[in-house]
Structure formats: C-alpha cells, structure tokens
Design an enzyme around this catalytic site. Structure first.
Site, mmCIF file in Angstrom:
data_model
loop_
_atom_site.group_PDB
_atom_site.id
_atom_site.type_symbol
_atom_site.label_atom_id
_atom_site.label_comp_id
_atom_site.label_asym_id
_atom_site.label_seq_id
_atom_site.Cartn_x
_atom_site.Cartn_y
_atom_site.Cartn_z
ATOM 1 N N ILE A 18 0.803 -1.224 0.000
ATOM 2 C CA ILE A 18 0.000 0.000 0.000
ATOM 3 C C ILE A 18 0.833 1.270 0.000
ATOM 4 O O ILE A 18 0.292 2.356 -0.166
ATOM 5 C CB ILE A 18 -1.021 0.038 1.164
ATOM 6 C CG1 ILE A 18 -0.338 -0.151 2.518
ATOM 7 C CG2 ILE A 18 -2.101 -0.989 0.945
ATOM 8 C CD1 ILE A 18 -1.287 -0.026 3.706
ATOM 9 N N GLY A 21 8.192 4.294 0.877
ATOM 10 C CA GLY A 21 8.817 5.582 1.091
ATOM 11 C C GLY A 21 10.120 5.399 1.826
ATOM 12 O O GLY A 21 10.242 4.515 2.668
ATOM 13 N N ASP A 138 5.767 16.357 13.120
ATOM 14 C CA ASP A 138 5.630 16.141 11.669
ATOM 15 C C ASP A 138 4.198 16.410 11.202
ATOM 16 O O ASP A 138 3.639 15.655 10.413
ATOM 17 C CB ASP A 138 6.058 14.715 11.304
ATOM 18 C CG ASP A 138 6.402 14.573 9.820
ATOM 19 O OD1 ASP A 138 6.549 15.611 9.134
ATOM 20 O OD2 ASP A 138 6.517 13.432 9.350
#
Length: 165
Positions: A18, A21, A138
């Site tokens: 899915i 990165g 983040d």
C-alpha cells in the site's frame, strides 16, 4: 521482498503493498487469528548506515505508539525484529490523507475544517499530557488520514520525541 498471499509468522497474510517511502514498504495484511486488517511497515536490513537510522526511527515510532491509546492514533500490535528485517504491525487505516482530500475535492466547508482542527487539538492535547509529554514534530496534511466516518487518524510518528524535562 514480500508478496501478496504470503503468510508471515503463521499469522499475517499479505493482501497488497500500500505504500513505499524512504527505505520502508507498507503492506496491508489480514490477521488470520483475529480476522482484522492490519498494516505492516517493513524495513529490510542491509547493514548500511542509513538503514540503521531509519530502523532507529521505526523503533522509536513503535515504542511510542504501543504505549498509547487514543481514537486518533493507530494501535501497534507487534514489533518484530529479525536478523534481516524489522517490522511494525499496526492498525490498517482506511481513508485518504488530507493532502489528497484537498487536491481531489477542493476547498472544504468551514464547519468541516473546524471539526478537523478540533480533532487535531484533541490528539495533540492527549500526546502533550502524557506522563512524559510526546512532541509530534511532523504535522502536515499527508500525515492525517480522513476515515470514511469523518474521523482523522494521525500517522507517522517517526520523528516524534518525548519531551526532555
């Protein structure tokens, strides 16, 4: 490489990849014991220095999330360390990241955005009020998943840290 249909640890059946990165790959999996969908974040160890840094980030993420329980945070079910890989087994979050929502659906009504803001404040308040406060670090639309029921889920705690008191 992990393939669709593969059974990991006699428990997790891989459904599909899915996301990918950095140096990790995320797979959707089915827990054949509990019958629920999960996500498995996988990093293959190859001895390179940058892998050690990413693995340390995943360890931090896993340990932080494993100790928390909030409706806006994924649960961590398992942290698996093997000689050749490291994996986090967590809730599979169905939905779409807010950056994609904005691109695909355009500007959202003010009431919707205010609701999102309240949910974000709720989870940040929860994190900041832990016995050792957690600083997320983040915050961006790509790390907020809008679920089909309208609830937001905060993901990617790789850069989160506990506050030094």
């Amino acid at each position: 490489m992990i393939n669709s249909g593969q059974l990991l640890y006699d428990r997790y059946e891989i459904v599909r990849e899915i996301g990918k990165g950095g140096m990790s790959t995320v797979y959707q999996a089915r827990d054949i014991v509990e019958g629920r969908l999960l996500a498995i974040k996988d990093i293959v160890r190859n001895g390179q220095k940058d892998h050690a840094a990413i693995e340390a980030t995943l360890v931090t993420e896993g340990r932080l999330l494993k100790s928390l329980s909030n409706r806006h945070l994924p649960r961590i079910y398992d942290i698996i360390e093997q000689e050749d890989r490291f994996q986090l087994v967590m809730d599979y979050i169905e939905g779409e990241s807010l950056d994609k929502v904005i691109v695909n659906r355009g500007p959202q009504p003010m009431d919707t955005v205010l609701n999102w803001g309240m949910q974000i404040c709720e989870v940040l308040d929860y994190l900041h009020n832990q016995p050792t406060p957690i600083i997320y670090r983040d915050m961006k639309p790509a790390n907020l998943i809008l679920q089909p029921d309208g609830q937001l889920m905060m993901i990617d705690f790789g850069t989160a840290r506990t506050q030094k008191l």
